[in-house]
Design a protein around this motif. Sequence first.
Motif, mmCIF file in Angstrom:
data_model
loop_
_atom_site.group_PDB
_atom_site.id
_atom_site.type_symbol
_atom_site.label_atom_id
_atom_site.label_comp_id
_atom_site.label_asym_id
_atom_site.label_seq_id
_atom_site.Cartn_x
_atom_site.Cartn_y
_atom_site.Cartn_z
ATOM 1 N N VAL A 90 0.856 -0.968 0.004
ATOM 2 C CA VAL A 90 0.120 -0.147 -0.176
ATOM 3 C C VAL A 90 0.696 1.100 0.018
ATOM 4 O O VAL A 90 1.397 1.758 1.244
ATOM 5 C CB VAL A 90 -0.907 -0.047 1.420
ATOM 6 N N ASP A 91 1.046 1.842 -1.156
ATOM 7 C CA ASP A 91 1.647 2.969 -1.353
ATOM 8 C C ASP A 91 1.111 3.992 -0.932
ATOM 9 O O ASP A 91 0.476 4.972 -1.830
ATOM 10 C CB ASP A 91 2.498 3.120 -2.711
ATOM 11 N N PHE A 92 1.491 4.825 0.311
ATOM 12 C CA PHE A 92 0.748 5.985 0.770
ATOM 13 C C PHE A 92 1.556 7.454 0.307
ATOM 14 O O PHE A 92 2.628 7.556 0.943
ATOM 15 C CB PHE A 92 0.585 5.897 2.272
ATOM 16 N N ARG A 93 0.919 8.116 -0.694
ATOM 17 C CA ARG A 93 1.713 9.239 -0.946
ATOM 18 C C ARG A 93 0.521 10.328 -0.957
ATOM 19 O O ARG A 93 0.706 11.335 -1.804
ATOM 20 C CB ARG A 93 2.254 9.146 -2.392
ATOM 21 N N ASP A 94 -0.598 10.127 -0.085
ATOM 22 C CA ASP A 94 -1.384 11.126 0.052
ATOM 23 C C ASP A 94 -1.217 12.470 0.824
ATOM 24 O O ASP A 94 -1.903 12.628 1.902
ATOM 25 C CB ASP A 94 -2.629 10.477 0.564
#
Length: 355
Positions: A277-281
């Motif tokens: 899960v790539d979190f770049r928010d």
Amino acid sequence: MDALFMRRCVELARKASGHTSPNPMIGCVLVRDGQVIGEGFHPKAGQPHDKMVFALRDAGDLAEKATAYVSLEPCNHYGRTPPCTEALIKAKVKEVVVGMTDPNPIVASKGIEKLRNAGIDVRVGMEEALCLRLNEAYIHRMLTGKAFATLRATLSMNGVVVNGIGNGADQQGGYYSQLAKEYDGVVVSSEMAKTTTLPISREAGAKQPLCIIIAQGEGSKLHIRSLDEESASNAIVLSDSPVTVEPAGVIVSVLGQMNLKCILQLLADRGLCSVLVDFRDGGGGGLSSLLNRFQEDKLVQKVVVERSPVWIVSPGPSNLAFGGGQSFALKDVEHKEVNGTLCCLRAICSIVFSV
């Protein structure tokens, strides 16, 4: 010496990292009179489980009365090839040392029982923690029915989410390129999909992960600029309402419930064992709501945090303020510095199995 040979099994098995899913990684070493006489590993999903065949072929007639070390319990069921147990019995090995039993219900303990009934001494649990870690995603899916999830994020030195990754991280040999190779899928927000190149691995021979794009409240159209029709099949959009995706060819699934539990179940049903899960928010949207209770619901098993050597002005608090209502400790934390960036490469949140 037992531990040494089992560690060699794990080392061999890891050569197939990123290629065996949904099967586990398995290594085998044959030893006689303290000397290695044969080695093998399962190279790729869709091919026979020939780690035993390779090892026995190496050993030849020397396999008789040898000790076989295998990181995961030998199978005892027919698939594309006969069971591994039959190959060991036919070779007349005197002993089998097993790293761990297989959690797959069609295998679990049946292979060990077959070997013992054939008069072969079997010892189980050698370097078990190492063998569990080798196949943690496979084990998790077998025990829970859900895909194994790892949360990844990049933070500035003052704790603000950075919408990017460190210098060289996505190039060959970089930590992100290696992660992309190891995981079956990468979950990203629609914002990231619209503005950034979708995740790929640049490792030699890497099998590219499926890109899972989360589109919530997106409206009627979503344009993914880094995809073309040729690569559209390697992405899927999960949405809370009907959406038209460009380019054509991207699969769209409208979910009745848009939450991480349902998403991980859906991905497991599609055959994925592991998901990054790539979190770049940085803007505070997209994936945040999915991760609100990940710890309480045991939905995320590991975290990878990259600490970038920058100081970013932010009007609000850190965007990683989610996970559940209680603080919790991370276990088995590992870190290293890459190109001036400090990476926490493994920190366990929750693992459903124990040694």
